[in-house]
Design an enzyme around this catalytic site. Structure first.
Site, mmCIF file in Angstrom:
data_model
loop_
_atom_site.group_PDB
_atom_site.id
_atom_site.type_symbol
_atom_site.label_atom_id
_atom_site.label_comp_id
_atom_site.label_asym_id
_atom_site.label_seq_id
_atom_site.Cartn_x
_atom_site.Cartn_y
_atom_site.Cartn_z
ATOM 1 N N GLN A 34 0.714 -1.292 -0.084
ATOM 2 C CA GLN A 34 0.140 0.087 0.112
ATOM 3 C C GLN A 34 0.726 1.337 0.063
ATOM 4 O O GLN A 34 0.439 2.441 -0.218
ATOM 5 C CB GLN A 34 -1.172 -0.089 1.185
ATOM 6 C CG GLN A 34 -1.993 -1.001 0.958
ATOM 7 C CD GLN A 34 -3.048 -1.005 2.157
ATOM 8 O OE1 GLN A 34 -2.687 -1.792 3.174
ATOM 9 N NE2 GLN A 34 -4.148 -0.413 2.159
ATOM 10 N N HIS A 54 -2.073 -5.246 -12.670
ATOM 11 C CA HIS A 54 -1.316 -5.253 -13.999
ATOM 12 C C HIS A 54 -2.212 -6.011 -14.972
ATOM 13 O O HIS A 54 -1.965 -5.755 -16.270
ATOM 14 C CB HIS A 54 0.093 -5.758 -14.125
ATOM 15 C CG HIS A 54 1.002 -4.878 -13.413
ATOM 16 N ND1 HIS A 54 2.287 -5.183 -13.055
ATOM 17 C CD2 HIS A 54 0.927 -3.545 -13.019
ATOM 18 C CE1 HIS A 54 2.685 -4.237 -12.443
ATOM 19 N NE2 HIS A 54 2.107 -3.241 -12.478
ATOM 20 N N ASP A 66 2.537 0.584 -8.130
ATOM 21 C CA ASP A 66 3.894 0.411 -8.614
ATOM 22 C C ASP A 66 4.777 1.533 -8.064
ATOM 23 O O ASP A 66 5.687 1.175 -7.694
ATOM 24 C CB ASP A 66 3.857 0.709 -10.147
ATOM 25 C CG ASP A 66 3.358 -0.437 -11.010
ATOM 26 O OD1 ASP A 66 2.768 -1.564 -10.525
ATOM 27 O OD2 ASP A 66 3.345 -0.298 -12.124
ATOM 28 N N HIS A 136 0.719 -9.178 4.818
ATOM 29 C CA HIS A 136 -0.391 -8.207 4.528
ATOM 30 C C HIS A 136 -0.989 -8.441 3.191
ATOM 31 O O HIS A 136 -0.789 -7.358 2.530
ATOM 32 C CB HIS A 136 0.139 -6.746 4.946
ATOM 33 C CG HIS A 136 -1.205 -5.793 5.342
ATOM 34 N ND1 HIS A 136 -1.409 -5.254 6.509
ATOM 35 C CD2 HIS A 136 -2.270 -5.516 4.714
ATOM 36 C CE1 HIS A 136 -2.627 -4.688 6.588
ATOM 37 N NE2 HIS A 136 -2.851 -4.700 5.437
ATOM 38 N N ASN A 180 -2.583 -10.320 8.556
ATOM 39 C CA ASN A 180 -3.583 -9.446 8.503
ATOM 40 C C ASN A 180 -5.074 -9.818 7.918
ATOM 41 O O ASN A 180 -5.229 -10.325 6.677
ATOM 42 C CB ASN A 180 -3.137 -8.127 7.811
ATOM 43 C CG ASN A 180 -4.177 -6.952 8.016
ATOM 44 O OD1 ASN A 180 -4.249 -6.543 9.180
ATOM 45 N ND2 ASN A 180 -4.849 -6.620 6.719
ATOM 46 N N GLU A 181 -5.959 -9.766 8.925
ATOM 47 C CA GLU A 181 -7.555 -10.122 8.666
ATOM 48 C C GLU A 181 -7.561 -11.370 7.638
ATOM 49 O O GLU A 181 -7.993 -11.318 6.479
ATOM 50 C CB GLU A 181 -7.948 -8.788 7.815
ATOM 51 C CG GLU A 181 -7.983 -7.419 8.634
ATOM 52 C CD GLU A 181 -8.466 -6.136 7.934
ATOM 53 O OE1 GLU A 181 -8.974 -6.211 6.965
ATOM 54 O OE2 GLU A 181 -8.450 -5.302 8.894
ATOM 55 N N GLU A 393 -5.697 -1.847 14.297
ATOM 56 C CA GLU A 393 -6.167 -0.916 13.117
ATOM 57 C C GLU A 393 -7.516 -0.180 13.584
ATOM 58 O O GLU A 393 -8.241 -1.030 14.261
ATOM 59 C CB GLU A 393 -6.422 -1.808 11.826
ATOM 60 C CG GLU A 393 -5.288 -1.827 10.835
ATOM 61 C CD GLU A 393 -5.783 -2.455 9.694
ATOM 62 O OE1 GLU A 393 -6.726 -2.272 8.924
ATOM 63 O OE2 GLU A 393 -4.716 -3.085 9.130
#
Ligand SMILES: *[C@@H]1O[C@H](CO)[C@@H](O)[C@H](O)[C@H]1NC(C)=O
Length: 493
Positions: A34, A54, A66, A136, A180-181, A393
């Site tokens: 991210q 992509h 990117d 993540h 994560n999650e 979070e």
């Protein structure tokens, strides 16, 4: 009234005004894909998000990370941003393919190791503790090609990757999150109406293979740390679970609400419950449903006794991601719902916001219900015991209108609930805001802003600019008081 009575028994430090106790930590978070950019530098290979964004025909086809916030090169700016807020914690994640270009531990990237060493050391120099997420959502494409999270071998692949990270960084990183999650990662990746990598549409079967393998992989990593690293470094390992709080629309739907909630949090039970394994009610529903559908075994793969024991208790704290809540009402005649997976059993429960909850101008699912955060923590304590909780979070996304009064309000009201939870005797020790800087928000691209800092993506220097909410948060951290009168807090809110 209850607060006052409770405060009588607790230390005055906890209960004086709106102050947070001295041991309470404040942080902010990001994740690698991210923010890092540099998707093709050095020996890093492609991961599933590179591939997904992509390819054509996806929500992120015309926009990708990117370059992102360019943190691979501008990590010093991120550290400075964290330091200027006065953060105790900075939560970030490590990119698997940046460290292990083949996906396997046969090759460790010098450049990848150098990057994360610089980041970790730079944070520690500023007195900021790194909180590191191992995964993540950026699975190496090489492993996706072998089935990714639906292949049982991923338990070993992930464990090998985690072992490499522990061997490289555990001397300095004391707080780890394996994954994560899992709920969002498996539901969103395999559902047919969401837009997340790898974009494999297999909600009935793939999502649940993913569910079990994710939990097994987590347990493997936890056990490696527990056996080899905890005795030496005394750190702690958990995972980040995203939970929607749920309340019945009236008293008559209590049972339905509990069932819907359990389906939503079924991941947590194998790790945190005394019995281990999936919640019994949920497991039974899947067995019945799968039989009816003509499968030869349950679509929700059960844990063997040995696996159940292996997974049970593989946590050192509870990592909680919280954003929003829902009310549960019975479905109308003919109304179909699928929650949390497209392939989930239809419980006859519809999830709706309360009419009084405010909704973000740009994140259609983000209804504000601060009390939900406290209720989840109460539920964790009641269901699993007096576990340390770190809120890994919590945050507010919007279109980026300045000044961001609503984000200030969101954090203020959620901090208030955390403060109340501490007064109730819940062992919550940290609050990590999502996000430190604006990030690439997956299928929402750059249109949704969560950052305490704005990132100017049009400016080649990708300058990080403090938002009003960042100013508020810095003042909270300095004063340890959430109820500060700040010039940016508008009375109209
Ligand atoms: C890396 O990707 C960028 C586009 O994001 C491209 O312009 C550049 O040529 C690529 N570099 C290499 C070494 O492939």
């Amino acid at each position: 009234m209850r607060t006052i009575v409770l405060c009588f028994f607790l230390t005055s430090q906890v209960c004086s005004g709106h102050k947070f106790p001295p041991w309470f930590k404040f942080g902010a978070a990001t994740s690698s894909y991210q923010i890092e950019g540099a998707w093709n530098v050095s020996d890093k290979t492609q991961h599933i998000w590179d591939t997904y964004c992509h390819s054509s025909g996806n929500k992120c086809s015309n926009v990708n990370a990117d370059e992102g916030a360019n943190s691979y090169y501008q990590w010093r700016d991120d550290i400075q941003a964290a330091a200027d807020l006065g953060l105790d914690y900075y939560r970030f994640s490590i990119s698997w393919t940046r460290i292990l270009p083949t996906g396997f531990p046969n090759k460790i990237s010098d450049d990848g190791v150098r990057y994360y060493n610089d980041l970790i050391n730079g944070l520690l120099e500023k007195g900021i503790e790194p909180v590191v997420t191992i995964y993540h959502w950026e699975l190496p494409q090489s492993l996706q090609d072998l089935g990714g999270w639906t292949n049982e071998l991923i338990r070993t692949w992930f464990a090998d990757y985690a072992r490499v990270l522990f061997s490289l960084f555990a001397d300095r990183v004391k707080i780890w999150l394996t994954i994560n999650e899992p709920l969002i990662m498996c539901a969103a990746a395999y559902s047919e109406h969401t837009a997340m990598a790898p974009g494999v549409r297999d909600p009935n079967y793939g999502a649940f293979l993913c569910a079990k393998n994710t939990i097994m992989a987590h347990a493997h990593a936890w056990r490696i740390y527990d056996e080899l690293y905890k005795p030496k470094y005394h750190g702690k390992v958990s995972l980040a679970s995203q939970i929607f709080w749920m309340e019945g629309i009236n008293d008559e739907v209590q049972q339905l609400t509990e069932l819907a909630f359990k389906l939503n949090v079924m991941y947590i039970y194998p790790i945190f419950s005394k019995r281990g394994g999936w919640p019994v009610e949920i497991e039974e529903i899947f067995v019945e449903l799968s039989k009816k559908e003509g499968y030869s075994s349950s679509r929700l793969p059960p844990f063997t006794d040995e696996e159940r024991e292996f997974v049970k208790g593989t946590y050192d704290y509870f990592g909680l991601n919280y954003y929003t809540s829902r009310l549960v009402r019975p479905t109308f005649d003919g109304e179909k719902t699928y929650w949390p997976f497209r392939g989930s059993p239809d419980l006859g429960a519809a999830l709706v916001p309360d009419a009084s909850w405010r909704v973000s101008d740009n994140v259609p699912w983000l209804y504000e219900y601060p009390k939900g955060l406290r209720h989840i923590m109460e539920w964790i304590k009641k269901e699993f015991g007096d576990i340390e909780i770190i809120i890994t979070e919590v945050g507010y996304g919007d279109s980026g209108k300045e000044p961001d009064h609503k984000r200030i309000r969101y954090h203020k009201e959620h901090l208030e609930q955390v403060h109340l939870a501490i007064q109730e005797g819940i062992r919550v020790t940290g609050y990590i805001a999502w996000s430190l800087i604006d990030t690439f928000e997956w299928e929402a691209g750059y249109t949704v802003k969560f950052g305490l800092y704005k990132v100017d993506y049009n400016d080649p220097s990708k300058k990080r600019k403090l938002r009003a909410s960042g100013l508020y948060y810095a003042d909270v951290i300095k004063s340890r008081d959430f109820d500060i009168k700040h010039k940016y807090i508008s009375d109209e809110l």
